[in-house]
Design a protein around this motif. Structure first.
Motif, PDB file in Angstrom:
ATOM      1  N   LEU A   1       4.860  -0.911   1.906  1.00 53.12           N
ATOM      2  CA  LEU A   1       5.252  -1.321   3.933  1.00 53.12           C
ATOM      3  C   LEU A   1       4.207  -0.788   4.932  1.00 53.12           C
ATOM      4  O   LEU A   1       2.944  -1.071   5.386  1.00 53.12           O
TER       5      LEU A   1
ATOM      6  N   TRP B   1       2.052  -5.664  -3.588  1.00 51.78           N
ATOM      7  CA  TRP B   1       1.267  -4.317  -2.554  1.00 51.78           C
ATOM      8  C   TRP B   1       0.152  -4.600  -3.635  1.00 51.78           C
ATOM      9  O   TRP B   1      -1.148  -4.394  -3.365  1.00 51.78           O
TER      10      TRP B   1
ATOM     11  N   VAL C   1       3.975  -7.904   8.175  1.00 50.94           N
ATOM     12  CA  VAL C   1       4.860  -6.532   7.984  1.00 50.94           C
ATOM     13  C   VAL C   1       6.311  -6.436   8.640  1.00 50.94           C
ATOM     14  O   VAL C   1       7.343  -5.814   8.095  1.00 50.94           O
TER      15      VAL C   1
ATOM     16  N   LEU D   1       0.671  -1.936   3.287  1.00 56.03           N
ATOM     17  CA  LEU D   1      -0.086  -3.321   3.790  1.00 56.03           C
ATOM     18  C   LEU D   1       0.235  -2.983   5.307  1.00 56.03           C
ATOM     19  O   LEU D   1      -0.642  -4.040   5.254  1.00 56.03           O
ATOM     20  N   ALA D   2       0.702  -2.270   6.001  1.00 50.70           N
ATOM     21  CA  ALA D   2       0.481  -1.958   7.537  1.00 50.70           C
ATOM     22  C   ALA D   2      -0.898  -1.662   7.711  1.00 50.70           C
ATOM     23  O   ALA D   2      -1.931  -2.075   8.659  1.00 50.70           O
TER      24      ALA D   2
ATOM     25  N   TYR E   1       3.993   2.855  13.027  1.00 55.73           N
ATOM     26  CA  TYR E   1       2.831   2.249  11.946  1.00 55.73           C
ATOM     27  C   TYR E   1       1.435   2.237  12.105  1.00 55.73           C
ATOM     28  O   TYR E   1       0.338   2.809  11.927  1.00 55.73           O
TER      29      TYR E   1
END
Length: 320
Positions: A48, A173, A228, A51-52, A246
């Protein structure tokens, strides 16, 4: 030393050594650190985060900074949950709407920055605030929807992929990291992207459409952040503050991976290692009983050390 620095430019050697050292330390000092459930949980969290950080990596290589990441994450999480859970839209339809809106907002950010030569951090901050604020205003602060079940399955630490005990989001991912690496280093679009980040003026004189590059990069960053957000809605539910952690953590992963503000310097595979380092480091710090404030201090020191090391190197446009 010259050989080591040259090797570090091509591969994240120091980062890989740090990752292995952190994992060995955690396994030796924290009970259950290397257990299968712990490993899969860390991989999901790293996925996560990675990806962010994808969009932020591209923007930094371009020479900018995207502060709209948390806003688009909130927008993606809330819209996906509300459209599916309260408006009766299918899961695929809800995600399609989120992607379309994020792409438009991201493209607008890139176009405005390129057209009027405005710092991306100013424009992206405004666009991100608009995205999250408009979404919360649309729901009137009543977040009573729920994410599609398949998003929960994708982000579950106990999930499987084609019968293999690997969470689907981790596989996604990994595949995406390979695709991005190929596009950046084996395609014409990738060479034009790095050329724009190295020297926009020279790229324009070389007949590269730098405006198109900026629009595509910021649109990609916005879409990645929004997706995300959708994944996080399935992982932990939608919330107005969902994207806040994030911004700093994704930026830290990018910088620790070796991508700096120097333009055309970095790679997403480095960010992948950076995301793994931060996830393992956070797990170690939590296992040692450190509070979130202590973790932020350590992350800040880590950023300063990395920036101090890379800041001594010259920009690519000055070396050519």
């Amino acid at each position: 030393m010259t050989t080591i620095i040259s090797l570090q430019r091509r591969a994240p050697v120091f980062q890989l050594v740090a990752l292995v050292a952190l994992f060995v330390y955690g396994s030796a000092t924290i009970a259950g650190f290397s257990a299968r459930t712990s490993l899969t949980s860390m991989l999901v969290l790293a996925s996560l985060l990675g990806l962010a950080a994808l969009g932020q990596t591209l923007v930094l290589i371009l020479g900018g900074l995207d502060l709209s990441v948390p806003g688009h994450i909130v927008m993606g999480a809330i819209l996906t949950s509300q459209l599916y859970g309260t408006e009766g839209v299918s899961g695929a339809g809800a995600i399609a709407v989120v992607v379309a809106i994020a792409a438009i907002l991201g493209a607008a950010t890139g176009w405005i920055c390129h057209r009027w030569r405005i710092q991306p951090l100013v424009v992206s901050l405004g666009i991100g605030s608009m995205a999250s604020g408009a979404t919360v205003a649309w729901t009137q602060g009543k977040l009573n929807g729920q994410a599609p079940p398949f998003l929960t399955d994708l982000t579950s630490a106990s999930g499987t992929t084609f019968g293999i005990a690997v969470p689907p989001v981790v596989v996604i991912w990994g595949v995406l990291a390979i695709v991005v690496a190929v596009v950046l280093h084996r395609t014409v679009a990738g060479r034009r992207f790095f050329a724009t980040g190295a020297n926009p003026r020279a790229a324009g004189l070389a007949r590269i459409n730098t405006k198109k590059v900026w629009i595509c990069v910021f649109a990609t960053s916005a879409v990645c952040s929004a997706l995300v957000g959708a994944l996080l809605a399935g992982f932990a539910g939608a919330d107005q503050t969902l994207g806040d952690p994030y911004l700093f953590s994704a930026l830290t992963a990018v910088i620790v991976g070796g991508t700096t503000f120097m333009g055309a310097r970095g790679d997403y595979t480095h960010t992948v290692v950076g995301a793994l380092i931060l996830t393992v480091l956070t797990t170690v710090l939590v296992g040692r009983g450190l509070q979130p404030a202590d973790q932020q201090i350590i992350f800040g020191v880590l950023i300063l050390l990395v920036v101090a090391g890379y800041g001594r190197d010259r920009r690519l446009q000055d070396r050519v």
